[in-house]
Design a protein around this motif. Structure first.
Motif, PDB file in Angstrom:
ATOM      1  N   ALA A  57       0.821  -1.216   0.000  1.00 62.08           N
ATOM      2  CA  ALA A  57       0.000   0.000   0.000  1.00 62.08           C
ATOM      3  C   ALA A  57       0.855   1.265   0.000  1.00 62.08           C
ATOM      4  O   ALA A  57       0.547   2.237   0.682  1.00 62.08           O
ATOM      5  N   GLY A  58       1.944   1.243  -0.751  1.00 63.07           N
ATOM      6  CA  GLY A  58       2.783   2.424  -0.873  1.00 63.07           C
ATOM      7  C   GLY A  58       3.747   2.643   0.270  1.00 63.07           C
ATOM      8  O   GLY A  58       4.513   3.608   0.262  1.00 63.07           O
ATOM      9  N   VAL A  59       3.738   1.766   1.287  1.00 66.18           N
ATOM     10  CA  VAL A  59       4.655   1.878   2.423  1.00 66.18           C
ATOM     11  C   VAL A  59       5.685   0.761   2.313  1.00 66.18           C
ATOM     12  O   VAL A  59       5.335  -0.393   2.078  1.00 66.18           O
ATOM     13  N   SER A  60       6.958   1.112   2.478  1.00 71.15           N
ATOM     14  CA  SER A  60       8.031   0.127   2.409  1.00 71.15           C
ATOM     15  C   SER A  60       8.465  -0.281   3.810  1.00 71.15           C
ATOM     16  O   SER A  60       8.409   0.519   4.752  1.00 71.15           O
ATOM     17  N   TYR A  61       8.909  -1.535   3.929  1.00 66.16           N
ATOM     18  CA  TYR A  61       9.278  -2.097   5.226  1.00 66.16           C
ATOM     19  C   TYR A  61      10.627  -2.791   5.133  1.00 66.16           C
ATOM     20  O   TYR A  61      10.944  -3.421   4.117  1.00 66.16           O
ATOM     21  N   ARG A  62      11.406  -2.665   6.213  1.00 68.96           N
ATOM     22  CA  ARG A  62      12.635  -3.426   6.413  1.00 68.96           C
ATOM     23  C   ARG A  62      12.512  -4.180   7.729  1.00 68.96           C
ATOM     24  O   ARG A  62      12.377  -3.567   8.781  1.00 68.96           O
ATOM     25  N   LEU A  63      12.558  -5.493   7.668  1.00 66.28           N
ATOM     26  CA  LEU A  63      12.594  -6.315   8.873  1.00 66.28           C
ATOM     27  C   LEU A  63      14.011  -6.850   8.999  1.00 66.28           C
ATOM     28  O   LEU A  63      14.489  -7.565   8.120  1.00 66.28           O
ATOM     29  N   GLU A  64      14.677  -6.499  10.079  1.00 65.74           N
ATOM     30  CA  GLU A  64      16.087  -6.846  10.237  1.00 65.74           C
ATOM     31  C   GLU A  64      16.306  -7.552  11.562  1.00 65.74           C
ATOM     32  O   GLU A  64      15.725  -7.173  12.587  1.00 65.74           O
ATOM     33  N   GLY A  65      17.138  -8.586  11.547  1.00 68.48           N
ATOM     34  CA  GLY A  65      17.460  -9.274  12.786  1.00 68.48           C
ATOM     35  C   GLY A  65      18.068 -10.633  12.514  1.00 68.48           C
ATOM     36  O   GLY A  65      18.244 -11.046  11.358  1.00 68.48           O
ATOM     37  N   ASP A  66      18.389 -11.341  13.577  1.00 72.85           N
ATOM     38  CA  ASP A  66      18.949 -12.689  13.471  1.00 72.85           C
ATOM     39  C   ASP A  66      17.787 -13.658  13.242  1.00 72.85           C
ATOM     40  O   ASP A  66      17.339 -14.366  14.158  1.00 72.85           O
ATOM     41  N   LEU A  67      17.295 -13.676  12.003  1.00 70.68           N
ATOM     42  CA  LEU A  67      16.114 -14.446  11.636  1.00 70.68           C
ATOM     43  C   LEU A  67      16.407 -15.299  10.411  1.00 70.68           C
ATOM     44  O   LEU A  67      17.221 -14.929   9.567  1.00 70.68           O
ATOM     45  N   THR A  68      15.720 -16.436  10.311  1.00 72.18           N
ATOM     46  CA  THR A  68      15.786 -17.204   9.074  1.00 72.18           C
ATOM     47  C   THR A  68      14.855 -16.566   8.042  1.00 72.18           C
ATOM     48  O   THR A  68      13.987 -15.756   8.374  1.00 72.18           O
ATOM     49  N   LYS A  69      15.036 -16.946   6.805  1.00 71.97           N
ATOM     50  CA  LYS A  69      14.160 -16.433   5.753  1.00 71.97           C
ATOM     51  C   LYS A  69      12.710 -16.798   6.035  1.00 71.97           C
ATOM     52  O   LYS A  69      11.798 -15.979   5.866  1.00 71.97           O
ATOM     53  N   GLY A  70      12.469 -18.027   6.501  1.00 77.48           N
ATOM     54  CA  GLY A  70      11.105 -18.451   6.802  1.00 77.48           C
ATOM     55  C   GLY A  70      10.490 -17.670   7.947  1.00 77.48           C
ATOM     56  O   GLY A  70       9.331 -17.249   7.881  1.00 77.48           O
ATOM     57  N   ASP A  71      11.271 -17.472   9.022  1.00 75.96           N
ATOM     58  CA  ASP A  71      10.760 -16.713  10.162  1.00 75.96           C
ATOM     59  C   ASP A  71      10.448 -15.276   9.754  1.00 75.96           C
ATOM     60  O   ASP A  71       9.410 -14.710  10.144  1.00 75.96           O
ATOM     61  N   ALA A  72      11.345 -14.661   8.991  1.00 76.24           N
ATOM     62  CA  ALA A  72      11.137 -13.277   8.565  1.00 76.24           C
ATOM     63  C   ALA A  72       9.891 -13.155   7.697  1.00 76.24           C
ATOM     64  O   ALA A  72       9.106 -12.205   7.832  1.00 76.24           O
TER      65      ALA A  72
END
Length: 239
Positions: A216-231
């Motif tokens: 919806a026009g908003v960009s997100y960055r999820l960062e951390g010690d996560l697996t691709k599946g968890d993220a």
């Protein structure tokens, strides 16, 4: 082989290119689909175009350079393969005019709604950053698990906000809520790009694994010690 051709071939590798004829057929079949689904298939078509450019066009063409520049931008983030890597600091300075805020206060200072990932629950801390002349902020950051997991949200439709340099792990395409997302599977140098388009090296840092997507026009960055599946699960729980 010049630098441009090297960039194209590198880009084609991490785009995991599907077969072009199948992509074109699928895109045509979905021209009448809702906007989000059409956006998804436009990325498939762009991937096929990159493969075609690498295969048939000679290096050095201006149009080719423009295509590369456009495809290296995703949801307000520049993935730069032409510059020397940033040397991140261990303790970067905050983003411009960054300060803590409550969720309620932060929402009143932003031009887009704050959405929370239900998989993570309420944030432990909220930060807003980069105010304009009207007092509206460009970025909101939600911190979890003592700050080692973070979600940055910003309007990424027009100007770049973050810049990832070439050094570090590769990039994979994944899906979030039926649309495309970019997964960077390990630490990588990251800097902030301010409103004037200047890369703020003093804010550069070594970012953890990161998932980047847009809704919806908003960009997100999820960062951390996560697996691709968890993220991906966390991103799909955005509410």
């Amino acid at each position: 082989m010049d630098d441009l051709e090297h960039q194209l071939r590198d880009l084609a590798e991490w785009l995991d290119t599907p077969a072009a004829p199948d992509v074109v057929d699928r895109v045509h079949a979905r021209l009448a689909a809702p906007a989000r689904r059409r956006r998804r298939w436009r990325y498939y078509l762009a991937v096929a175009l990159v493969a075609l450019l690498v295969a048939v066009l000679p290096p050095g063409r201006a149009a080719l350079a423009d295509a590369v520049a456009g495809l290296l931008r995703f949801s307000g983030i520049v993935i730069d393969t032409s510059s020397a890597p940033i040397s991140p600091t261990g303790s970067p300075s905050p983003l411009p005019s960054q300060r803590p805020a409550s969720l309620h206060e932060a929402q009143g200072k932003l031009r887009f709604p704050i959405r929370l990932p239900t998989k993570l629950g309420p944030p432990e801390q909220v930060l807003v950053a980069d105010a304009d002349g009207t007092g509206s902020y460009r970025v909101v950051t939600l911190l979890y698990r003592g700050g080692v997991v973070r979600v940055d949200a910003f309007d990424g439709r027009l100007d770049p906000v973050f810049q990832k340099q070439a050094a570090g792990p590769g990039v994979d395409w994944v899906q979030v809520d039926g649309g495309f997302a970019v997964w960077i599977g390990g630490p990588h140098p990251l800097a902030y790009v301010d409103r004037a388009g200047t890369v703020r090296v003093e804010s550069a840092r070594l970012a953890a694994s990161t998932l980047i997507w847009e809704e919806a026009g908003v960009s997100y960055r999820l960062e951390g010690d996560l697996t691709k599946g968890d993220a991906t699960e966390i991103a799909n729980s955005l509410n």
